[in-house]
Design an enzyme around this catalytic site. Sequence first.
Site, mmCIF file in Angstrom:
data_model
loop_
_atom_site.group_PDB
_atom_site.id
_atom_site.type_symbol
_atom_site.label_atom_id
_atom_site.label_comp_id
_atom_site.label_asym_id
_atom_site.label_seq_id
_atom_site.Cartn_x
_atom_site.Cartn_y
_atom_site.Cartn_z
ATOM 1 N N GLU A 51 4.484 -6.931 7.133
ATOM 2 C CA GLU A 51 3.929 -5.830 7.931
ATOM 3 C C GLU A 51 4.565 -5.675 9.305
ATOM 4 O O GLU A 51 4.638 -4.555 9.839
ATOM 5 C CB GLU A 51 2.416 -6.012 8.080
ATOM 6 C CG GLU A 51 1.623 -5.739 6.825
ATOM 7 C CD GLU A 51 1.554 -6.928 5.886
ATOM 8 O OE1 GLU A 51 0.855 -6.834 4.868
ATOM 9 O OE2 GLU A 51 2.211 -7.958 6.176
ATOM 10 N N ASP A 67 -2.316 -8.071 7.183
ATOM 11 C CA ASP A 67 -3.726 -7.681 7.119
ATOM 12 C C ASP A 67 -4.269 -7.924 5.716
ATOM 13 O O ASP A 67 -3.816 -8.829 5.030
ATOM 14 C CB ASP A 67 -3.907 -6.231 7.579
ATOM 15 C CG ASP A 67 -3.236 -5.208 6.679
ATOM 16 O OD1 ASP A 67 -2.330 -5.577 5.891
ATOM 17 O OD2 ASP A 67 -3.609 -4.016 6.737
ATOM 18 N N GLY A 117 0.820 -1.201 0.000
ATOM 19 C CA GLY A 117 0.000 0.000 0.000
ATOM 20 C C GLY A 117 0.855 1.253 0.000
ATOM 21 O O GLY A 117 1.998 1.242 0.466
ATOM 22 N N GLY A 151 -0.583 -5.127 0.761
ATOM 23 C CA GLY A 151 -1.817 -4.824 0.057
ATOM 24 C C GLY A 151 -1.956 -5.547 -1.264
ATOM 25 O O GLY A 151 -3.075 -5.798 -1.728
#
Length: 353
Positions: free
Chosen positions: A140, A148, A68, A117
Amino acid sequence: MTEESAEIDIRTQGRAGRITLNRPKALNALTYDMCLRIEAALDAWRDDAAVDLLIIDAAGDKAFCAGGDIAELYRTGKAGDYAYGRRFWADEYRMNAKLFEFPKPVVSLMQGFVMGGGVGVGCHGSHRIVDTSAQIAMPECGIGLVPDVGGSLLLARAPGRVGEHLGLTAARMSAGDAIFAGFADACLPRDAWPDLIADLCATGDIDAAERPCAEAPPASDLSTQMDNITAHFGGERLDDILRSLQAQENDFTAAALKQMGRNSPLSMGCTVEMIHRLRGPSAEIRRALDLEYRFTFRSMDQGDFLEGVRAAIIDKDRNPHWKHTLHALPDVAVSQMLLPLGEDALTLEEKTT
């Protein structure tokens, strides 16, 4: 239907809905707008009789999507505005859920880096195809987050304790590793992708994407490490895993400890707990996203996210000052990050913008 932007190309082609990530110079990192555009396309195509299947791919050779775009998350968080990040994560997770639950076949074609992401866009489809350049990871914990975008569910469903190993070490999976771990379904040479896409668009017949899945996958180095992974990553808490790794000296334990030593202890402790809660037949994507959001909702003011991004991306000094040390992570700190959010809980049925 055609919707083009500098960042993403969304259109229909024959019987297929096409989504192409188009930020190759930024390794196709996902922006907030890209997430919302993907969601809008999923909504439009879900009940469209002219669309039989979806195809998701990306421009360039280096990456399908390396994660992301977190610059705005950091900027707003440092200014004390936690609402922006919370809204971004809630909207992104809603898109991830819609993609995971999409009622039509979803074919993703992934090359190069597929991280964070990118996993949430590429690894939730029904037919996940990689080429030999693929490097898939959930890194992450290195910036004070947890795996996530639904990645915690993929980790929980991985064989044995592979999920704990991948989540805590951020190890990069090759094409063969990704298939072994359940992040991909087939490996197909990149030069065969145009013909596959053309066939899918022309016919809307998913059988074309199922043929590569019947072929033998590439070798997986990860599968050869299963004895070590089982021996050391089965502990109930992070500290149990660390003590097991430190009790035996070999190349595997040294590499794992080196990588884990760079990561946020709080993030790793929560990652272990999340995977354990999600392991088993009752776990599903909405439960995973709810747990992930409990953490990310608190990650700026109670966690290590801002410090992790500072050290890795802003100042690049690679010297983060985490809230806890590896062997002094209180169980209560993990529990507090994963408590239910009450009225702030993740809502997937309606927009939060």
